[in-house]
Design a protein around this motif. Structure first.
Motif, PDB file in Angstrom:
ATOM      1  N   ILE A  20       0.846  -1.190   0.000  1.00 26.18           N
ATOM      2  CA  ILE A  20       0.000   0.000   0.000  1.00 26.18           C
ATOM      3  C   ILE A  20       0.878   1.236   0.000  1.00 26.18           C
ATOM      4  O   ILE A  20       2.109   1.143   0.076  1.00 26.18           O
ATOM      5  CB  ILE A  20      -0.937   0.028   1.229  1.00 26.18           C
ATOM      6  CG1 ILE A  20      -0.117  -0.007   2.534  1.00 26.18           C
ATOM      7  CG2 ILE A  20      -1.914  -1.133   1.192  1.00 26.18           C
ATOM      8  CD1 ILE A  20      -0.964   0.094   3.792  1.00 26.18           C
ATOM      9  N   SER A  24      -1.098   5.667   3.338  1.00 26.18           N
ATOM     10  CA  SER A  24      -2.017   4.726   3.991  1.00 26.18           C
ATOM     11  C   SER A  24      -1.396   4.126   5.241  1.00 26.18           C
ATOM     12  O   SER A  24      -2.076   3.895   6.245  1.00 26.18           O
ATOM     13  CB  SER A  24      -2.411   3.610   3.016  1.00 26.18           C
ATOM     14  OG  SER A  24      -3.141   4.129   1.932  1.00 26.18           O
ATOM     15  N   TYR A  27      -1.802   6.702   7.968  1.00 24.53           N
ATOM     16  CA  TYR A  27      -3.170   6.701   8.496  1.00 24.53           C
ATOM     17  C   TYR A  27      -3.380   5.529   9.443  1.00 24.53           C
ATOM     18  O   TYR A  27      -4.007   5.655  10.506  1.00 24.53           O
ATOM     19  CB  TYR A  27      -4.183   6.625   7.351  1.00 24.53           C
ATOM     20  CG  TYR A  27      -4.262   7.863   6.494  1.00 24.53           C
ATOM     21  CD1 TYR A  27      -4.105   9.129   7.052  1.00 24.53           C
ATOM     22  CD2 TYR A  27      -4.500   7.775   5.116  1.00 24.53           C
ATOM     23  CE1 TYR A  27      -4.178  10.271   6.266  1.00 24.53           C
ATOM     24  CE2 TYR A  27      -4.588   8.910   4.330  1.00 24.53           C
ATOM     25  CZ  TYR A  27      -4.412  10.156   4.903  1.00 24.53           C
ATOM     26  OH  TYR A  27      -4.485  11.281   4.130  1.00 24.53           O
ATOM     27  N   ALA A  28      -2.877   4.366   9.048  1.00 32.27           N
ATOM     28  CA  ALA A  28      -3.073   3.164   9.863  1.00 32.27           C
ATOM     29  C   ALA A  28      -2.358   3.264  11.202  1.00 32.27           C
ATOM     30  O   ALA A  28      -2.921   2.941  12.248  1.00 32.27           O
ATOM     31  CB  ALA A  28      -2.589   1.936   9.092  1.00 32.27           C
ATOM     32  N   VAL A  35      -8.354   4.275   6.128  1.00 27.96           N
ATOM     33  CA  VAL A  35      -8.016   2.874   5.854  1.00 27.96           C
ATOM     34  C   VAL A  35      -8.987   1.986   6.624  1.00 27.96           C
ATOM     35  O   VAL A  35      -9.543   2.386   7.647  1.00 27.96           O
ATOM     36  CB  VAL A  35      -6.562   2.527   6.270  1.00 27.96           C
ATOM     37  CG1 VAL A  35      -5.554   3.278   5.433  1.00 27.96           C
ATOM     38  CG2 VAL A  35      -6.340   2.809   7.746  1.00 27.96           C
ATOM     39  N   SER A  36      -9.180   0.788   6.128  1.00 29.62           N
ATOM     40  CA  SER A  36     -10.109  -0.142   6.780  1.00 29.62           C
ATOM     41  C   SER A  36      -9.484  -0.719   8.045  1.00 29.62           C
ATOM     42  O   SER A  36      -8.264  -0.650   8.243  1.00 29.62           O
ATOM     43  CB  SER A  36     -10.474  -1.273   5.826  1.00 29.62           C
ATOM     44  OG  SER A  36      -9.320  -2.064   5.553  1.00 29.62           O
ATOM     45  N   THR A  39      -6.969  -3.392   7.095  1.00 29.51           N
ATOM     46  CA  THR A  39      -5.681  -2.850   6.636  1.00 29.51           C
ATOM     47  C   THR A  39      -4.864  -2.350   7.815  1.00 29.51           C
ATOM     48  O   THR A  39      -3.649  -2.573   7.898  1.00 29.51           O
ATOM     49  CB  THR A  39      -5.901  -1.713   5.626  1.00 29.51           C
ATOM     50  OG1 THR A  39      -6.612  -2.229   4.493  1.00 29.51           O
ATOM     51  CG2 THR A  39      -4.578  -1.120   5.174  1.00 29.51           C
ATOM     52  N   ARG A  40      -5.527  -1.659   8.726  1.00 28.16           N
ATOM     53  CA  ARG A  40      -4.804  -1.150   9.893  1.00 28.16           C
ATOM     54  C   ARG A  40      -4.196  -2.292  10.700  1.00 28.16           C
ATOM     55  O   ARG A  40      -3.036  -2.229  11.115  1.00 28.16           O
ATOM     56  CB  ARG A  40      -5.744  -0.331  10.782  1.00 28.16           C
ATOM     57  CG  ARG A  40      -5.066   0.225  12.018  1.00 28.16           C
ATOM     58  CD  ARG A  40      -5.972   1.149  12.807  1.00 28.16           C
ATOM     59  NE  ARG A  40      -5.246   1.671  13.952  1.00 28.16           N
ATOM     60  CZ  ARG A  40      -5.187   1.077  15.143  1.00 28.16           C
ATOM     61  NH1 ARG A  40      -5.830  -0.062  15.327  1.00 28.16           N
ATOM     62  NH2 ARG A  40      -4.492   1.613  16.124  1.00 28.16           N
TER      63      ARG A  40
END
Length: 348
Positions: A20, A24, A27-28, A35-36, A39-40
């Motif tokens: 990714i 991203s 953000y995680a 991010v979902s 994903t995190r």
């Protein structure tokens, strides 16, 4: 001789391993929207496997840069669950908490924004929406809240004192057991002997029954001649007076230790002179009964500490409910006052 070059995982290393973008990954790691959850969780696993650790110096520099760009104070919610909207600004025993929180927030570049949970038509869902719309990520839950069902996904929370039952937030509160024991030891040093303890069942619950344990320990270790059975009262305020005065007239202690600001009036109603015949000690003097003898519980420090803790959670992006909630107990200090003679009666 070749020196082994030390290396530490970077955001780029995590991004390549996760497939990714670097943004991203940021953000995680910072628990920000974008991010979902899956994903995190994957990014956190990869970061841990690679041994990633953020550079504290860069984080500090970036914080200073953000502060320089914006002079607006960042909001922290103070969730007020009292029946009256202005209780925390006008009731003497409550105001020190909020004053301490406001002062510390201002020092750190934040501001306290009150939200009245009992506003007509207000719901927990409505409060969650208000917090989101105002960009508020930190919430200090004040007493007497019992259950606060907010959407905590992107919120950090701290509760003050022990009234909150759910959810299990980190909590800052008075060390009730220590304060009670300190008051009892101070009275013994002043040669007061027949000491009566009267506390509400509610306060005992807030302390996870540490107050009851302390009172029972003190009673059990007091010579029989000086023993006064502790009173744990319940019910409505009129019932409190009846229970306390009835207990007092049965056992006639030389000093009464409690947490109700009406103790002096109620004991005087029985015909006693304060402090000539009976001493009164309060376990939380701050602003409410500040000229009495007892424990200064430092409610402003409790409010300030709650603010510091919530800001730490915000800066570290620690949102959601904690896996293991922690309690921070603030100890009080003994103060003399007009409701207690400097030396106790000498019992023969």
């Amino acid at each position: 001789m070749n020196k082994k070059k030390s290396s530490r995982a970077s955001l780029g290393d995590i991004a390549r391993a996760a497939g990714i973008s670097t943004a991203s990954v940021c953000y995680a790691l910072q628990n920000q929207p974008g991010v979902s959850k899956e994903t995190r969780a994957r990014v956190l696993r990869i970061a841990k496997r690679l041994g990633y650790a953020p550079d504290a110096r860069i984080a500090s520099w970036m914080q200073k840069i953000r502060e320089a760009k914006s002079k607006d104070l960042l909001p922290i919610a103070w969730l007020n669950s009292t029946p009256e909207k202005n209780s925390w600004n006008k009731i003497a025993y409550l105001t020190p908490y909020l004053e301490g929180a406001r002062a510390r927030a201002l020092e750190l570049g934040y501001r306290i924004e009150e939200i009245w949970a009992r506003e007509p038509g207000m719901t927990m869902r409505g409060i969650s929406q208000i917090l989101y719309q105002r960009g508020i990520e930190g919430v200090i839950v004040s007493q007497p809240a019992r259950h606060i069902r907010l959407d905590w996904t992107h919120l950090a929370g701290i509760s003050i004192d022990g009234s909150l039952l759910a959810p299990g937030l980190h909590r800052v509160m008075s060390d009730h057991a220590f304060n009670l024991l300190l008051a009892l030891k101070s009275l013994k040093r002043l040669r007061h002997r027949r000491i009566g303890i009267c506390l509400s069942e509610q306060v005992d619950r807030f302390s996870h029954h540490a107050c009851r344990s302390t009172a029972c320990y003190f009673h059990a270790t007091t010579p029989k001649l000086y023993q006064v059975p502790p009173l744990l009262y319940s019910g409505t305020p009129p019932m409190h007076k009846k229970q306390i005065t009835g207990w007092f007239q049965r056992h006639r202690p030389d000093v009464v230790v409690g947490l109700d600001s009406r103790l002096v009036k109620w004991l005087r109603d029985t015909g006693c002179r304060i402090p000539e015949e009976v001493g009164v000690v309060h376990l939380s003097l701050d602003d409410d009964v500040s000229d009495w003898a007892g424990i200064y519980s430092d409610k402003r420090e409790i409010g300030a500490t709650a603010t510091e803790w919530i800001i730490t959670l915000l800066q570290n992006r620690r949102f959601g409910l904690p896996k293991k909630a922690m309690n921070m107990l603030v100890r009080g200090s003994w103060r003399s006052g007009r409701t207690l003679l400097p030396f106790g009666k000498q019992t023969t």
